[in-house]
Design a protein around this motif. Sequence first.
Motif, PDB file in Angstrom:
ATOM      1  N   UNK A 246       0.883  -1.167   0.000  1.00 14.29           N
ATOM      2  CA  UNK A 246       0.000   0.000   0.000  1.00 14.29           C
ATOM      3  C   UNK A 246       0.918   1.213   0.000  1.00 14.29           C
ATOM      4  N   UNK A 247       0.916   1.938  -1.116  1.00 18.00           N
ATOM      5  CA  UNK A 247       1.923   2.958  -1.389  1.00 18.00           C
ATOM      6  C   UNK A 247       1.297   4.347  -1.308  1.00 18.00           C
TER       7      UNK A 247
ATOM      8  N   UNK B 220       5.474   5.602  -8.622  1.00 19.68           N
ATOM      9  CA  UNK B 220       6.735   6.345  -8.515  1.00 19.68           C
ATOM     10  C   UNK B 220       7.555   5.964  -7.282  1.00 19.68           C
ATOM     11  N   UNK B 221       6.892   5.840  -6.146  1.00 18.11           N
ATOM     12  CA  UNK B 221       7.606   5.619  -4.886  1.00 18.11           C
ATOM     13  C   UNK B 221       8.371   4.305  -4.885  1.00 18.11           C
ATOM     14  N   UNK B 222       7.860   3.274  -5.577  1.00 17.46           N
ATOM     15  CA  UNK B 222       8.488   1.954  -5.465  1.00 17.46           C
ATOM     16  C   UNK B 222       9.321   1.584  -6.694  1.00 17.46           C
ATOM     17  N   UNK B 223       9.520   2.524  -7.610  1.00 18.17           N
ATOM     18  CA  UNK B 223      10.350   2.256  -8.784  1.00 18.17           C
ATOM     19  C   UNK B 223      11.716   2.906  -8.633  1.00 18.17           C
ATOM     20  N   UNK B 224      12.746   2.164  -9.005  1.00 16.87           N
ATOM     21  CA  UNK B 224      14.098   2.728  -8.983  1.00 16.87           C
ATOM     22  C   UNK B 224      14.244   3.833 -10.017  1.00 16.87           C
ATOM     23  N   UNK B 225      13.519   3.696 -11.132  1.00 17.63           N
ATOM     24  CA  UNK B 225      13.594   4.692 -12.208  1.00 17.63           C
ATOM     25  C   UNK B 225      12.170   5.025 -12.655  1.00 17.63           C
ATOM     26  N   UNK B 226      11.504   5.950 -11.967  1.00 14.84           N
ATOM     27  CA  UNK B 226      10.115   6.279 -12.308  1.00 14.84           C
ATOM     28  C   UNK B 226      10.006   6.893 -13.703  1.00 14.84           C
TER      29      UNK B 226
ATOM     30  N   UNK C  48      12.506  -0.346  -6.332  1.00 15.02           N
ATOM     31  CA  UNK C  48      13.241   0.307  -5.250  1.00 15.02           C
ATOM     32  C   UNK C  48      12.988  -0.538  -4.005  1.00 15.02           C
ATOM     33  N   UNK C  49      13.875  -1.469  -3.737  1.00 14.51           N
ATOM     34  CA  UNK C  49      13.596  -2.484  -2.712  1.00 14.51           C
ATOM     35  C   UNK C  49      13.472  -1.890  -1.315  1.00 14.51           C
ATOM     36  N   UNK C  50      14.154  -0.793  -1.038  1.00 18.31           N
ATOM     37  CA  UNK C  50      14.019  -0.163   0.273  1.00 18.31           C
ATOM     38  C   UNK C  50      12.601   0.352   0.454  1.00 18.31           C
TER      39      UNK C  50
ATOM     40  N   UNK D 164       6.658  -0.386   2.494  1.00 17.74           N
ATOM     41  CA  UNK D 164       5.213  -0.361   2.251  1.00 17.74           C
ATOM     42  C   UNK D 164       4.610  -1.757   2.064  1.00 17.74           C
ATOM     43  N   UNK D 165       5.385  -2.782   2.381  1.00 16.08           N
ATOM     44  CA  UNK D 165       4.921  -4.153   2.210  1.00 16.08           C
ATOM     45  C   UNK D 165       3.760  -4.463   3.142  1.00 16.08           C
ATOM     46  N   UNK D 166       2.754  -5.150   2.615  1.00 16.36           N
ATOM     47  CA  UNK D 166       1.641  -5.623   3.428  1.00 16.36           C
ATOM     48  C   UNK D 166       2.021  -6.969   4.015  1.00 16.36           C
TER      49      UNK D 166
END
Length: 361
Positions: A17-18, A325-331, A351-353, A358-360
């Motif tokens: 959930x981002x 955008x938040x979870x992509x290394x290159x949005x 973007x693994x960090x 935000x992992x459920x």
Amino acid sequence: MSASVPAIRSVTARGLVVPIARPVKTAFSTIDAAPMVLIDVATDQGVTGRSYIFAYAKLTVKPLVHLIEEIGRELVGKPVAPFDLMKAMDAKFRLLGWQGLVGMAVSGLDMAYWDALGQIAGRPLAELLGGAPRPIKAYDSYGVVDPIADERALRRSLEQGFRGIKIKGGDGDAANDERVVKGVRALLGPDIALMIDFNQSLDPAEAGRRIARLAPYDLHWIEEPVPQENLSGHAKVRETSPTPIQAGENWWFPRGFAEAIAAGASDFIMPDLMKCGGVTGWLQVAAQAEAANIPMSSHLFAEASAHMLAVTPSAHWLEFLDFARVILAHPAEIIDGTVTARGPGLGLEWNEAAVATYLVS
């Protein structure tokens, strides 16, 4: 199996959930965060195909993760051959039907297959499909807006070079829709395409009345004025509308588009990669659109949609609604109001960090 044909080694799905920078208010609810599922299809050639899907509601995240991984267990060892795999999925789910979560899972997996093939070839997906990445004209996609309160955001969109803006309607009465459209049109000026999306909130009679009332403001299209399954209702609205009708984000797989086109349901179509059958389904829908001379736009998934519109003969607009955008290394990047596809494959890297944040569970 030939060593040149990759096989599926494993399928992994993760629910998130981002947060999103700009909440999207519709006629029915407000989306203030993006429930998503990331899909990773690992192959025996050391390459992992990636895709993501938008779950719409937090309560569907865990069921989608479970469903994708259960389907994935049966895919282990099979060649990454998207057309063959789609045919197998069609047979598997024919009695159940694959609208809803099943369709989303199948489409998401298909996108990951194609991403893997593009990575293995070392080429962007658009090239793998016989085209080339190119700048695709994008519109900035908003929810319900207020011309005064949201003036700064709307002007920012213009500064980014967007030549189109979409807003939501149907959250109030016809007078409110006119107030908003009139104010936004005055702010944007006459040269920017302005679209309004009713998100299926009206009946055909009310849709006709509101469309007529908004006609003086030179709208580029009216989107989903009536429930998506009401093809005859869409056709009825279209018959009298002075403004083109747009629909398709909620039509399922190529068969759904064939039925809608035959019914004369819309002037434009906008498939959603997560509902039309992924890349494989999109290619079939694009062929239908070309044959019917219908302009075709995208819904969500800007990164993948930029590849698909680059090989769509009747390509129209790319929707830019930046949930990932938040979870992509290159949005995805907006350059002069356009998005250009990147590779290899779909050009997706997590973007693994951020994913971990935000992992459920």
